[in-house]
Scaffold this motif. Structure first.
Motif, PDB file in Angstrom:
ATOM      1  N   UNK A   1       0.819  -1.207   0.000  1.00 32.47           N
ATOM      2  CA  UNK A   1       0.000   0.000   0.000  1.00 32.47           C
ATOM      3  C   UNK A   1       0.857   1.262   0.000  1.00 32.47           C
ATOM      4  N   UNK A   2       1.981   1.238   0.737  1.00 33.32           N
ATOM      5  CA  UNK A   2       2.877   2.398   0.763  1.00 33.32           C
ATOM      6  C   UNK A   2       3.451   2.655  -0.630  1.00 33.32           C
ATOM      7  N   UNK A   3       3.900   1.591  -1.301  1.00 27.54           N
ATOM      8  CA  UNK A   3       4.479   1.752  -2.634  1.00 27.54           C
ATOM      9  C   UNK A   3       3.407   2.161  -3.640  1.00 27.54           C
ATOM     10  N   UNK A   4       2.212   1.593  -3.504  1.00 26.81           N
ATOM     11  CA  UNK A   4       1.116   1.978  -4.398  1.00 26.81           C
ATOM     12  C   UNK A   4       0.802   3.464  -4.257  1.00 26.81           C
ATOM     13  N   UNK A   5       0.729   3.929  -3.017  1.00 26.33           N
ATOM     14  CA  UNK A   5       0.454   5.342  -2.771  1.00 26.33           C
ATOM     15  C   UNK A   5       1.544   6.214  -3.382  1.00 26.33           C
ATOM     16  N   UNK A   6       2.781   5.794  -3.250  1.00 27.20           N
ATOM     17  CA  UNK A   6       3.898   6.562  -3.823  1.00 27.20           C
ATOM     18  C   UNK A   6       3.770   6.673  -5.341  1.00 27.20           C
ATOM     19  N   UNK A   7       3.397   5.581  -6.007  1.00 26.95           N
ATOM     20  CA  UNK A   7       3.277   5.600  -7.458  1.00 26.95           C
ATOM     21  C   UNK A   7       2.070   6.407  -7.916  1.00 26.95           C
ATOM     22  N   UNK A   8       0.965   6.323  -7.178  1.00 27.08           N
ATOM     23  CA  UNK A   8      -0.222   7.097  -7.539  1.00 27.08           C
ATOM     24  C   UNK A   8       0.047   8.590  -7.385  1.00 27.08           C
ATOM     25  N   UNK A   9       0.708   8.972  -6.286  1.00 29.09           N
ATOM     26  CA  UNK A   9       1.040  10.382  -6.067  1.00 29.09           C
ATOM     27  C   UNK A   9       1.970  10.887  -7.168  1.00 29.09           C
ATOM     28  N   UNK A  10       2.919  10.055  -7.568  1.00 22.75           N
ATOM     29  CA  UNK A  10       3.833  10.474  -8.634  1.00 22.75           C
ATOM     30  C   UNK A  10       3.090  10.681  -9.941  1.00 22.75           C
ATOM     31  N   UNK A  11       2.095   9.835 -10.221  1.00 19.23           N
ATOM     32  CA  UNK A  11       1.294  10.002 -11.438  1.00 19.23           C
ATOM     33  C   UNK A  11       0.476  11.286 -11.391  1.00 19.23           C
ATOM     34  N   UNK A  12      -0.060  11.610 -10.199  1.00 14.28           N
ATOM     35  CA  UNK A  12      -0.844  12.835 -10.058  1.00 14.28           C
ATOM     36  C   UNK A  12       0.030  14.063 -10.276  1.00 14.28           C
ATOM     37  N   UNK A  13       1.261  13.985  -9.825  1.00 16.09           N
ATOM     38  CA  UNK A  13       2.174  15.123  -9.971  1.00 16.09           C
ATOM     39  C   UNK A  13       2.694  15.273 -11.394  1.00 16.09           C
ATOM     40  N   UNK A  14       2.524  14.229 -12.204  1.00 15.27           N
ATOM     41  CA  UNK A  14       2.910  14.314 -13.620  1.00 15.27           C
ATOM     42  C   UNK A  14       1.661  13.980 -14.444  1.00 15.27           C
ATOM     43  N   UNK A  15       0.681  14.874 -14.491  1.00 13.48           N
ATOM     44  CA  UNK A  15      -0.597  14.551 -15.150  1.00 13.48           C
ATOM     45  C   UNK A  15      -0.465  14.354 -16.651  1.00 13.48           C
ATOM     46  N   UNK A  16       0.644  14.831 -17.245  1.00 12.11           N
ATOM     47  CA  UNK A  16       0.797  14.672 -18.690  1.00 12.11           C
ATOM     48  C   UNK A  16       0.774  13.208 -19.103  1.00 12.11           C
ATOM     49  N   UNK A  17       1.309  12.332 -18.251  1.00  9.20           N
ATOM     50  CA  UNK A  17       1.356  10.911 -18.579  1.00  9.20           C
ATOM     51  C   UNK A  17      -0.061  10.350 -18.690  1.00  9.20           C
ATOM     52  N   UNK A  18      -0.905  10.668 -17.715  1.00 10.46           N
ATOM     53  CA  UNK A  18      -2.281  10.179 -17.743  1.00 10.46           C
ATOM     54  C   UNK A  18      -3.066  10.797 -18.887  1.00 10.46           C
TER      55      UNK A  18
END
Length: 283
Positions: A26-43
């Protein structure tokens, strides 16, 4: 009288326990989700490309394709959407997993995680679960786009939910393929290039956009046993979309069973390879 307002200490979890492993994931999942939110261009880019493809096929090419037992552009639009759902999920998950994992290896993040007292597979599982979360968002946007071009669900909400579950399960399985690739290459650029070598044959040598009955014998057999074909065929069956012609092949007659079997097999095998590769990655 002084009353202590300090927060109670977080209980220590013993290494190797299921609770400790779950918390690490869960900690690693949260880290990856937060990183995706901070780089919205990828999504955003992962959403724009499939939407463009849907519009091209729906309004430019739909009239050029024929389906056994169904005629017209409207029928083809309903036929193609489960294929686009599967293609989008495959490209979004496998591509994102491989490049992100290769970035973690190159930046030394894998070595840092390996030095921590955490479950060996937490970094890998957290990566794939984060991709699953992203896929839910991507599929939701694709559904809106599909409804706009004329796609409909004909067999009720419960079966539709089952169809989306099969699509997400396949995407989760393919994300483990991406993790293996990301741990095996030396640079993120190589990971991105490697994806085209297997994602394009997987997608286009399938029943996603053309009926396998129109292909030569060898290609038809490969398309019928393609894992993505099974998931697409199962989704069409559950959605009630056209294109379910009787070919006599076992995968076409039992698409739900074949889809689940392929997804679980791919996930188990690639997860095992990924964990082994993770033990030596970056060294």
């Amino acid at each position: 009288m002084n009353v202590s307002t300090a927060a109670p200490p977080v209980p220590e979890l013993k290494p190797g326990t299921a609770a400790k492993s779950l918390r690490d994931v869960l900690v690693v999942t949260r880290r990856n989700v937060i990183r995706s939110v901070r780089i919205p261009e990828v999504l955003i880019l992962s959403l724009v490309q499939p939407v463009v493809f849907v519009l091209l096929f729906a309004y430019l090419f739909a009239g050029s394709f024929g389906l056994p037992g169904a005629e017209g552009a409207a029928a083809y639009r309903e036929y193609m959407m489960p294929g686009f759902f599967a293609q989008t999920v495959a490209f979004a998950t496998a591509g994102n997993s491989s490049v992100s994992m290769a970035n973690d290896v190159q930046s030394g993040m894998v070595d840092r995680f390996r030095s921590l007292p955490m479950a060996r597979s937490a970094l890998l599982t957290g990566r794939t679960v984060a991709d699953l979360v992203q896929n839910v968002i991507v599929v939701a946007v694709m559904v809106l786009c599909a409804l706009l071009v004329g796609w409909r669900i004909h067999h009720g909400l419960p079966r539709a939910v089952a169809a989306f579950g099969l699509l997400l399960l396949m995407g989760y399985a393919l994300s483990w393929v991406g993790v293996v690739i990301g741990l095996s290459v030396r640079a993120p650029e190589a990971a991105a290039t490697s994806n085209f070598l297997w994602l394009f044959p997987l997608t286009f040598l399938s029943n996603a956009f053309v009926a396998p009955s129109t292909l030569p014998t060898v290609l038809r057999w490969a398309a019928e046993w393609n894992p993505l074909s099974a998931t697409v065929q199962a989704a069409r069956q559950l959605f009630g979309n056209p294109g379910l012609t009787a070919t006599g092949s076992w995968p076409a007659e039992h698409p739900v069973l074949v889809s689940v079997t392929w997804s679980l097999l791919i996930a188990v095998v690639c997860r095992t390879l990924a964990v082994r590769r993770y033990a030596s990655a970056g060294s």
